[in-house]
Design a protein around this motif. Sequence first.
Motif, PDB file in Angstrom:
ATOM      1  N   SER A  87       0.850  -1.196   0.000  1.00 22.02           N
ATOM      2  CA  SER A  87       0.000   0.000   0.000  1.00 22.02           C
ATOM      3  C   SER A  87       0.885   1.245   0.000  1.00 22.02           C
ATOM      4  O   SER A  87       2.079   1.186   0.267  1.00 22.02           O
ATOM      5  N   HIS A 225      -5.499  11.440  -4.069  1.00 20.75           N
ATOM      6  CA  HIS A 225      -6.357  10.417  -4.678  1.00 20.75           C
ATOM      7  C   HIS A 225      -5.577   9.141  -4.949  1.00 20.75           C
ATOM      8  O   HIS A 225      -6.110   8.050  -4.843  1.00 20.75           O
ATOM      9  N   ASP A 228      -3.309   5.194  -0.806  1.00 22.31           N
ATOM     10  CA  ASP A 228      -4.356   4.439  -0.127  1.00 22.31           C
ATOM     11  C   ASP A 228      -4.765   5.105   1.171  1.00 22.31           C
ATOM     12  O   ASP A 228      -5.859   4.901   1.671  1.00 22.31           O
ATOM     13  N   CYS A 229      -3.839   5.868   1.724  1.00 27.05           N
ATOM     14  CA  CYS A 229      -4.079   6.361   3.074  1.00 27.05           C
ATOM     15  C   CYS A 229      -3.375   7.710   3.229  1.00 27.05           C
ATOM     16  O   CYS A 229      -2.226   7.850   2.805  1.00 27.05           O
ATOM     17  N   LYS A 248      -7.770  10.074   5.066  1.00 23.22           N
ATOM     18  CA  LYS A 248      -8.336   9.105   4.130  1.00 23.22           C
ATOM     19  C   LYS A 248      -7.708   7.769   4.466  1.00 23.22           C
ATOM     20  O   LYS A 248      -6.530   7.706   4.796  1.00 23.22           O
ATOM     21  N   ASN A 249      -8.505   6.717   4.432  1.00 23.94           N
ATOM     22  CA  ASN A 249      -7.952   5.388   4.680  1.00 23.94           C
ATOM     23  C   ASN A 249      -8.767   4.354   3.940  1.00 23.94           C
ATOM     24  O   ASN A 249      -9.944   4.182   4.228  1.00 23.94           O
ATOM     25  N   ARG A 250      -8.141   3.714   2.962  1.00 24.06           N
ATOM     26  CA  ARG A 250      -8.883   2.706   2.197  1.00 24.06           C
ATOM     27  C   ARG A 250      -9.030   1.414   2.976  1.00 24.06           C
ATOM     28  O   ARG A 250      -9.813   0.565   2.611  1.00 24.06           O
TER      29      ARG A 250
END
Length: 457
Positions: A87, A225, A228-229, A248-250
């Motif tokens: 990631s 964007h 992943d995080c 943001k955290n996928r």
Amino acid sequence: MAKAAAIQHACSECGYTTGKWLGKCPACGSWGTLVEERIAAVPKGAAQAAGRPLLRLVEVEAGDAERIPTGVAELDRVLGGGLVPASLVLVSGDPGIGKSTLLLMALRSLSADRRVLLVTGEESAAQVKLRADRLGGGADVHILAETNLDEVCATLERERPDVCVIDSVQTLYAAELGSAPGSVAQVREAAGRLLRVAKESGIATILVGHVTKDGSVAGPRVLEHLVDCVLQFEGDRYHAHRILRAVKNRFGSTNELGVFEMTGAGLVGVPDPSALFGKTEDGEVGAAVACALEGTRPMLLEVQSLVSPTDLAMPRRVGTGVDPKRLAMIVAVLGRHAGVALGGADVFVNVAGGVRIDEPGADLAVALAIASAAKGTRVREATAAFGEVGLTGRLRPATQAERRLEECAKLGLAAVVAPSGSPAHGKLRVEQADTVRRAIGVGVRGADQGEQAKARR
Ligand SMILES: Nc1ncnc2c1ncn2[C@@H]1O[C@H](COP(=O)(O)OP(=O)(O)OP(=O)(O)O)[C@@H](O)[C@H]1O
Ligand SMILES: [Mg+2]
């Protein structure tokens, strides 16, 4: 004669394209976001792509996606339980906040049973060594002092470490682009190439990113964007505490926050942050806890107030960290609608930690702190408050009540004074109040027993 590759300019904010460079994007109005792009010419007679066979999701074999614990508990908490292999994580924050320190600490503990690599473009290997010594030794961390993107990618593909930290993505440059390191095009190219290497070689990659003056990640928005995080490392320069949040955290929740204290020996995790921000001193008069939203993020802050009699014809209303106009309005509402007369008194309000609250949702905590100071009784212990104070003395619902309550519950508070209509939340006692008068009745000890009884009913 060979045809020169076509060049277009694309906006990194909205994707608008134009033939010539412009200072301002005509589509979204952003300044300085247009970047040069080369359009690759398709050679004549190039083979048409044949398309690839389809797979059903049930047939996809998910690799062993076990997380890699970094050994820094607060960081793991924010990541959602550790790094996900292959990631890409972006860590951003103000200069000098401690990004390099945090990540070096993580690499040190990871190096015990994994191959880890630190690519440093900002500091020399010797400087990193000095920091490592301060943190307690360099352990088995491999280090590469390099800013050339091709070299970095080639090294990563050859060495294939489990975890790699790039400090920082703004220092990398691809020679073929021609623009300066840190420019939009360079940052985007670096992130794109590193993403490909991370996914192909299975390297969990952490990028350090700088922030602009207004606090967003410097460089193109696409950076956020792509990864992943996105983790944000925040704090006050004058205080030792730092907060790590996931923007943001996928692979996990973005509601978690990690709290650290900066010490001479590095960052020390603070497992119980409520002791820092959410709690007032026991028995202290004039202090309340606000649950304010910073952007989309809830945060508990102590609000302190002092009310002292004055002979001035125009009593002073001095607020540090609160808007003076809102403070004047709250003082007026308290006098007119809540029976807290402040006409002959100076009112001082201070938000602890040097934080500034611009949000109306914090009004109620300011009102409670002032009422407590004026009456000489304290606000109930382990109680936070939120809600917007209206000119009529009515409490308006604050936005995202659910998230605020969740924050209060997470930081271990017992009760929250909130506007009517706020949802119930687990074990947290939500004391609903429709007016400021009633909120003071429930929130401030010994204020008005009658109001407390009414509120319970
Ligand atoms: N001996 C020390 N004792 C206490 N704190 C220290 C000590 N040395 C450094 N620090 C803290 O570490 C901070 C610098 O940390 P670090 O270099 O990790 O920040 P950074 O976010 O990587 O900065 P930059 O954006 O410049 O790379 C300093 O601002 C200071 O607060
Ligand atoms: Mg640094």
